[in-house]
Design a protein around this motif. Structure first.
Motif, short mmCIF file in Angstrom:
data_model
loop_
_atom_site.label_atom_id
_atom_site.label_comp_id
_atom_site.label_asym_id
_atom_site.label_seq_id
_atom_site.Cartn_x
_atom_site.Cartn_y
_atom_site.Cartn_z
N SER A 111 0.84 -1.21 0.00
CA SER A 111 0.00 0.00 0.00
C SER A 111 0.87 1.26 0.00
CB SER A 111 -0.92 -0.05 1.22
OG SER A 111 -1.31 1.24 1.58
N ALA A 112 1.91 1.26 0.84
CA ALA A 112 2.77 2.45 0.92
C ALA A 112 3.51 2.67 -0.40
CB ALA A 112 3.77 2.29 2.06
N ARG B 140 -1.84 4.63 -13.28
CA ARG B 140 -3.15 4.21 -13.74
C ARG B 140 -3.39 2.76 -13.33
NH1 ARG B 140 -3.47 5.67 -19.64
NH2 ARG B 140 -3.03 7.78 -19.00
N ARG B 141 -2.31 1.98 -13.40
CA ARG B 141 -2.46 0.57 -13.08
C ARG B 141 -2.51 0.34 -11.57
NH1 ARG B 141 -2.42 -4.43 -13.65
NH2 ARG B 141 -0.75 -5.92 -13.19
N TYR B 142 -1.56 0.91 -10.82
CA TYR B 142 -1.42 0.55 -9.41
C TYR B 142 -2.21 1.43 -8.46
CZ TYR B 142 2.22 -2.55 -11.00
OH TYR B 142 2.89 -3.56 -11.65
N LEU B 143 -2.66 2.58 -8.95
CA LEU B 143 -3.45 3.45 -8.07
C LEU B 143 -4.91 3.49 -8.49
CD1 LEU B 143 -1.05 6.47 -7.43
CD2 LEU B 143 -1.65 4.64 -5.87
N ALA B 144 -5.30 2.54 -9.33
CA ALA B 144 -6.67 2.55 -9.84
C ALA B 144 -7.68 2.52 -8.69
CB ALA B 144 -6.88 1.37 -10.78
N TYR B 145 -7.31 1.79 -7.64
CA TYR B 145 -8.27 1.63 -6.54
C TYR B 145 -8.48 2.93 -5.77
CZ TYR B 145 -4.48 1.50 -3.11
OH TYR B 145 -3.41 1.82 -2.32
N LEU B 146 -7.61 3.92 -5.99
CA LEU B 146 -7.78 5.21 -5.32
C LEU B 146 -8.39 6.26 -6.22
CD1 LEU B 146 -4.44 5.54 -3.32
CD2 LEU B 146 -6.71 4.99 -2.43
N ALA B 147 -8.53 5.91 -7.53
CA ALA B 147 -9.03 6.88 -8.49
C ALA B 147 -10.54 7.07 -8.31
CB ALA B 147 -8.74 6.40 -9.90
#
Lengths: 233, 253
Positions: A150-151, A222-229
């Protein structure tokens, strides 16, 4: 009047090409080493055990608190003054300008990345940690499965900035005899006494590299932070 | 009141302009020609010679320090008016600046550990040769030693090259014979090193001695310097400065 004919001569383009290779090599290797070392250091940095966190705090404070040019001079010209160093086994590495530049760059990015990751670790939401604990994870598993992934993800935007800054920092390598992009521009500048054209050409190389880095990280984000978008549907 | 102060300031600046000193660019890392004494003062043959020439021209001179590789661009950017910094008069530099006649002429030579290389280009195959960035010595090394298989390593000052010689990172360095002798060979770090091979010759690269560089077309200043050089040669001032540093006449033949 600007005249780029000199820059475009085959020999001089070749010089820039070699410089580009040197710059990219310095950047990639120092980033890889720095990042690898910064992950365990960041974990120590956020430890509640002062014996673990204090030395790391000291390291990042000293490295972030002094100019990199100074560190590079100390490593390259400073250490070589001591016969003890010159006669030690480490001299095989320290006598090499490549190694010295890479060491200085790696130490630097390591210090900055450590603080960045430590900040992201501290900002992990308590809910995530409680959830992991309630699943019965021990501390190691908690770090491996929850905290670190996560970090690392949340550090991505800040890390892209760090990579761009590091790209620019590699230009210091020309002060210890390496011929990177800046070194190539330096040679043309002093050969033809033209202050503008060689450095503008160098700037274009850096801009192109920066553009590549930014594009690459946008893709990662876009790939790894999609869950925060924000949701789009 | 404000207007009066402004007027006074204008008058003052006008007066100051009338007595503008000649600003002289110098790279102070080149012992014994231009370097810093232990207490941080600019000293050396170039400095004394510039002062002698300025006295001869009845002009006031101030020195501006500049790293070597940028010394010509900074002259053309009007950071100073003349370069008195052991600059060899070469055809290539003449494209960028105008030169006075020479004020001294000493040859360049190769420095290496005594007995390690013979000094021919072939003997430097696979060796690392340090040079000052943007120097005539760099041009020489790139033309003769690099094609023979030597690695030419550029430095921002000769002092850095000497540090790396002493540290063992370099096998050889190309330097002005006088500067190399005073700046390195005669110092404790230079122990075990010596000039190898003959005096280096290539007029196209080394030119005809060191001259004073001025901006292109600045003929008034150039002519004044030229006249002053002739004058100090005649009236003994040159010999006085020369003898302070050298046991021979640095002017050359």
């Amino acid at each position: 009047m600007l005249d780029f004919a000199v820059v475009l001569e085959p020999d001089n383009l070749k010089l820039y090409g070699e410089g580009l290779l040197t710059t990219v090599k310095l950047l990639v290797i120092s980033l890889a080493c720095g990042l690898a070392a910064s992950v365990p250091l960041a974990v120590l940095r956020v430890s509640s055990n002062r014996l673990a966190s204090l030395p790391v705090w000291g390291f990042t404070y000293v490295i972030r608190g002094t100019p990199m040019l100074l560190q590079l001079y100390l490593i390259y010209y400073g250490l070589s003054q001591f016969a003890l160093v010159r006669e030690s086994a480490a001299w095989a590495l320290l006598s090499d300008a490549w190694f010295c530049a890479m060491l200085a760059l790696a130490i630097n990015t390591c210090a900055y990345t450590t603080e960045m990751l430590a900040g992201a670790l501290r900002a992990t939401s308590h809910g995530e940690i409680e959830a992991a604990r309630s699943m019965g994870m021990n501390r190691f598993t908690l770090y491996r499965r929850v905290l670190l992934p996560s970090a690392l993800r949340r550090s991505l935007p800040a890390y892209s900035n760090e990579v761009v800054m590091m790209l620019h920092a590699t230009s210091l390598a020309s002060t210890v005899t390496l011929l990177d992009i800046t070194g190539a521009a330096d040679r043309l500048y002093s050969t033809y006494y033209m202050p503008f054209e060689p450095f503008i050409a160098a700037a274009l190389f850096y801009l192109a590299l920066t553009w590549l880095i930014v594009r690459l990280f946008r893709r990662f984000e876009r790939r790894y932070l999609a869950y925060l978008a924000p949701r789009t549907h | 009141m404000k207007k009066i102060t402004l007027l006074a300031a204008l008058v003052a600046s006008g007066l100051a302009h009338a007595a503008d000193p000649i600003r002289i660019g110098v790279d102070a890392t080149y012992e014994p020609f231009a370097y810093k004494s232990a207490d941080g003062k600019l000293v050396g043959f170039d400095i004394d010679m510039a002062n002698a020439l300025c006295a001869q021209m009845k002009a006031k001179c101030v020195f501006v320090e500049q790293e070597w590789k940028g010394i010509i661009p900074a002259l053309n950017a009007k950071k100073y008016d003349a370069i008195v910094s052991s600059m060899s008069i070469t055809e290539e530099r003449k494209k960028a600046v105008d030169f006075t006649s020479k004020y001294y002429h000493t040859p360049s030579r190769l420095i290496a550990r005594a007995g390690s290389v013979s000094g021919t280009p072939d003997s430097l195959k696979g060796k690392r040769v340090g040079v000052l960035k943007a120097s005539t010595q760099e041009k020489y090394a790139l033309k003769y030693y690099q094609p023979a298989g030597a690695t030419v390593v550029p430095y921002n000052s000769t002092q850095q090259a000497y540090l790396d010689m002493a540290a063992g990172r370099l096998d050889a360095t190309v330097a002005d014979s006088v500067e190399g002798s005073t700046g390195f060979l005669k110092k404790p770090e230079g122990k075990g090193y010596a000039f190898v091979g003959p005096v280096l010759k290539d007029e196209a690269i080394f030119g005809h001695g060191a001259g004073i560089a001025v901006r292109k077309g600045d003929d008034a200043l150039r002519n004044n310097f030229n006249k002053a050089i002739v004058d100090v040669r005649k009236n003994g001032t040159y010999k006085k400065v020369n003898d302070k540093y050298f046991a021979f006449d640095a002017y050359g033949e």
